[in-house]
Design an enzyme around this catalytic site. Structure first.
Site, PDB file in Angstrom:
ATOM      1  CE  LYS A 283      -7.208 -19.394 -17.013  1.00  0.00           C
ATOM      2  NZ  LYS A 283      -8.009 -19.183 -15.470  1.00  0.00           N
ATOM      3  CG  ASP A 353      -8.126 -22.804 -15.128  1.00  0.00           C
ATOM      4  OD1 ASP A 353      -6.864 -22.484 -15.375  1.00  0.00           O
ATOM      5  OD2 ASP A 353      -9.241 -22.189 -15.278  1.00  0.00           O
ATOM      6  CD  GLU A 355      -2.746 -22.858 -14.145  1.00  0.00           C
ATOM      7  OE1 GLU A 355      -3.864 -23.277 -14.014  1.00  0.00           O
ATOM      8  OE2 GLU A 355      -2.184 -21.814 -14.041  1.00  0.00           O
ATOM      9  NE  ARG A 357      -4.682 -24.897  -6.968  1.00  0.00           N
ATOM     10  CZ  ARG A 357      -5.931 -24.551  -6.512  1.00  0.00           C
ATOM     11  NH1 ARG A 357      -6.584 -25.523  -5.630  1.00  0.00           N
ATOM     12  NH2 ARG A 357      -6.464 -23.413  -6.671  1.00  0.00           N
TER      13      ARG A 357
HETATM   14  N1  BES Z   1      -4.071 -18.379 -13.377  1.00  0.00           N
HETATM   15  C1  BES Z   1      -5.470 -18.550 -12.732  1.00  0.00           C
HETATM   16  C2  BES Z   1      -5.962 -17.404 -11.763  1.00  0.00           C
HETATM   17  C3  BES Z   1      -6.154 -16.007 -12.113  1.00  0.00           C
HETATM   18  C4  BES Z   1      -7.219 -15.526 -12.345  1.00  0.00           C
HETATM   19  C5  BES Z   1      -5.078 -15.064 -12.167  1.00  0.00           C
HETATM   20  C6  BES Z   1      -7.597 -14.404 -13.004  1.00  0.00           C
HETATM   21  C7  BES Z   1      -5.173 -13.808 -12.684  1.00  0.00           C
HETATM   22  C8  BES Z   1      -6.531 -13.648 -12.952  1.00  0.00           C
HETATM   23  C9  BES Z   1      -5.338 -19.921 -11.936  1.00  0.00           C
HETATM   24  O1  BES Z   1      -4.500 -20.709 -12.702  1.00  0.00           O
HETATM   25  C10 BES Z   1      -6.765 -20.373 -12.248  1.00  0.00           C
HETATM   26  O2  BES Z   1      -6.928 -20.901 -13.011  1.00  0.00           O
HETATM   27  N2  BES Z   1      -7.381 -20.728 -10.951  1.00  0.00           N
HETATM   28  C11 BES Z   1      -8.688 -21.508 -11.006  1.00  0.00           C
HETATM   29  C12 BES Z   1      -8.598 -22.268  -9.816  1.00  0.00           C
HETATM   30  C13 BES Z   1      -9.847 -23.220  -9.756  1.00  0.00           C
HETATM   31  C14 BES Z   1      -9.820 -24.036 -10.895  1.00  0.00           C
HETATM   32  C15 BES Z   1      -9.839 -24.098  -8.558  1.00  0.00           C
HETATM   33  C16 BES Z   1      -9.696 -20.021 -10.402  1.00  0.00           C
HETATM   34  O3  BES Z   1      -9.256 -19.348  -9.662  1.00  0.00           O
HETATM   35  O4  BES Z   1     -10.633 -20.239 -11.236  1.00  0.00           O
HETATM   36 ZN    ZN Z   2      -3.001 -20.153 -13.371  1.00  0.00          ZN
HETATM   37 MN    MN Z   3      -5.593 -21.776 -14.376  1.00  0.00          MN
END
Ligand code: BES
Ligand code: ZN
Ligand code: MN
Length: 509
Positions: A283, A353, A355, A357
């Site tokens: 990230k 990222d 992760e 799921r």
């Molecule tokens: N933990 C994040 C989702 C998240 C983002 C929670 C902001 C709380 C605040 C999750 O693991 C993630 O990174 N999701 C990605 C998925 C994508 C790579 C398909 C996302 O939502 O961007």
């Molecule tokens: Zn996450």
């Molecule tokens: Mn993530």
């Protein structure tokens, strides 16, 4: 935590730092809510006028401080907005009472004692105010002012120490039971908030598992912790794959509350990423500062199982905490790697990222093996869900329309904003992988729904399942409001507890 008492004391002679009263929004200005008659008569019936002069309208969230009338032992009156008055024959809205009590408790941080003179008719009103006080008084200062000032005195304000609920019939069993329920739920919910707020250098999967183990044993809950070795032996490729980059190994914690005589079984599954850096798909700065909150789902599940046990609910509740730290390193899973999951399916990891799921998939399959009546997972899963619903509402997806509706209704009952979301079949093909059974990413549009469709593949045939994406409400980056503090909120805890209560009463499915 704030100590709660039920009291029949008369207001004028009551020793306290403040008297809390309710103000409703009337057609022609603010109205003093029932419960505060004695306070109003000490102002010769002119309290509403005084409040109006000070700019109060009775709107929800409003807090107005007024010096107490002469003759009162308490120096201050705190008037909190309750919104519109109830329609004839209706009671006060439980959520309005909960939010108002929370705002008042927060405004009184640092005080020793406050008396709450709010409209308490039904036991449900008492429960709502009790919950609002205990949740609103929460503060996280474990990392502040540890040494205190030069004299060793703590500098932080600290929460309101004691709240006396007036007019709540201390000898009425229903009112007492409502306070006991509120106390158990709020204590566990506040503990979930503590876990969420604890920095990730102090809460890795092993530390989380140890805390869960200690608490569960204290409350007669069976605990089983699978460490890296046991996970490898069991073939938990999803959890291991996510944890592979971290120096702190992953864990799968199973909590089993099995009261005698219970016939129904609920399984709760929580995403427990103690820190989500994104892994090799790192990230960027600006997106990782609050990622200690990525274990909020596991914290909610943990809190709900312990609360169910403390309340002695007549339903089996199993909690699964899928704990891992998502970090980049030479041993981390790479985009392009294929993981063999606990279910036997293979997953091509296109984005490390995505992760959550992966760890949930293993825990969902493990939960499914025991054939519970229903499974509910809770996860800070996607940024897409935040874009869709904002940061106060969580999304509900499910493989069963009636079950999704039941979860939504439970959420509404306890005052947790939630909204049903679909699982459109056409989005499934976006996750087709040339190499493996499925990829961990699909189309960008509808990303929250794509994640839900991925999870669905790991739920056992014929089991009702709901997925709560709490990415929005889990962590409050803005200012506090009502009974919601800044930081970890404890989102979904109260919905899960309500579902367990409904299942115990035979009213779920
Ligand atoms: N933990 C994040 C989702 C998240 C983002 C929670 C902001 C709380 C605040 C999750 O693991 C993630 O990174 N999701 C990605 C998925 C994508 C790579 C398909 C996302 O939502 O961007
Ligand atoms: Zn996450
Ligand atoms: Mn993530």
């Amino acid at each position: 935590m704030t100590a709660l008492t039920l009291s029949t004391a008369a207001v004028p002679g009551l020793r306290a730092d403040a008297i809390v009263i309710g103000v409703a929004k009337g057609a022609n200005g603010p109205l003093v809510a029932p419960g505060a008659e004695a306070v109003d008569s000490a102002y010769d019936g002119g309290l509403a006028g005084v409040l109006e002069t000070l700019g109060a309208s009775g709107a929800e969230g409003e807090v107005t401080k007024v010096p107490a009338p002469s003759g009162f032992k308490a120096p201050l009156v705190v008037a909190v907005g309750l919104g519109s008055e109830p329609e004839d024959g209706e009671g006060w809205d439980a959520e309005a009472l909960r939010q108002a009590a929370g705002s008042a408790a927060r405004a009184l941080a640092g005080s020793k004692k406050a008396a709450f003179a709010l409209p308490l008719t039904e036991a449900a009103d008492t429960g709502a105010v009790a919950e609002g006080v205990l949740l609103g008084a929460y503060s996280f200062d474990a990392y502040k002012d540890r040494g205190g000032d030069a004299r060793g005195k703590k500098k932080g304000k600290g929460p309101l120490a004691e709240a006396a609920l007036l007019g709540a019939k201390p000898r009425d069993n229903a009112h007492r039971a409502a306070v006991e329920r509120a106390t158990a739920v709020a204590e566990e919910l506040n503990r979930a908030r503590d876990l969420i707020n604890t920095p990730p250098n102090d809460l890795d999967p092993e530390a989380f598992a140890a805390i869960a183990q200690a608490a569960a044993e204290e409350h007669g809950i069976k605990v089983q912790v699978l460490d890296e070795k046991a996970l490898a032996k069991g073939g938990y490729g999803g959890i291991l794959g996510v944890g592979a980059g971290s120096a702190a190994g992953p864990r799968l914690v199973k909590l089993s509350y099995t009261p005698s005589g219970a016939t129904k079984t609920l399984a709760f599954v929580g995403k427990g990423i103690t820190y989500d850096s994104g892994g090799i798909s790192l990230k960027p700065a600006g997106h990782n500062e609050t990622m200690k909150c990525d274990m909020s789902g596991a914290a909610a599940v943990f809190a709900a199982v312990v609360a169910a046990a403390r309340l002695g609910l007549g339903v089996n509740v199993t909690g699964w905490l899928a704990l891992a730290e998502n970090m980049p390193s030479g041993s981390a899973t790479r985009p392009g790697d294929v993981l063999r999951m606990y279910s036997g399916k293979t997953v091509e990891v296109l984005n490390t990222d995505a992760e959550g799921r992966l760890v949930l998939a293993d825990a969902l399959w493990a939960a499914s093996e025991e054939e519970p009546d229903a499974i509910v997972d809770v996860a800070t899963l996607t940024g897409a869900m935040m874009l869709a619903l904002g940061n106060r509402t969580y999304g509900i997806m499910a493989n069963d329309d009636a079950f999704r509706a039941a979860v939504h209704e439970a959420a509404e009952e306890v005052g947790e904003p939630a909204w049903p979301m679909p699982l459109p079949e056409h989005l499934r093909k976006g996750m087709d992988s040339p190499t493996a059974d499925i990829a961990n990413m699909g189309e960008r549009m509808g990303g929250g729904l794509v994640a839900g469709l991925f999870l669905r593949e790991f739920v056992g045939e014929g089991i009702a399942w709901a997925h709560l994406d709490i990415a929005g409400p889990a962590f409050n980056e803005g200012g506090p409001f009502g009974y919601t503090p800044k930081g970890g909120t404890g989102s979904a805890v109260r919905t899960l507890v309500r579902l367990a209560e409904l299942a115990a009463e035979g009213e779920l499915g």
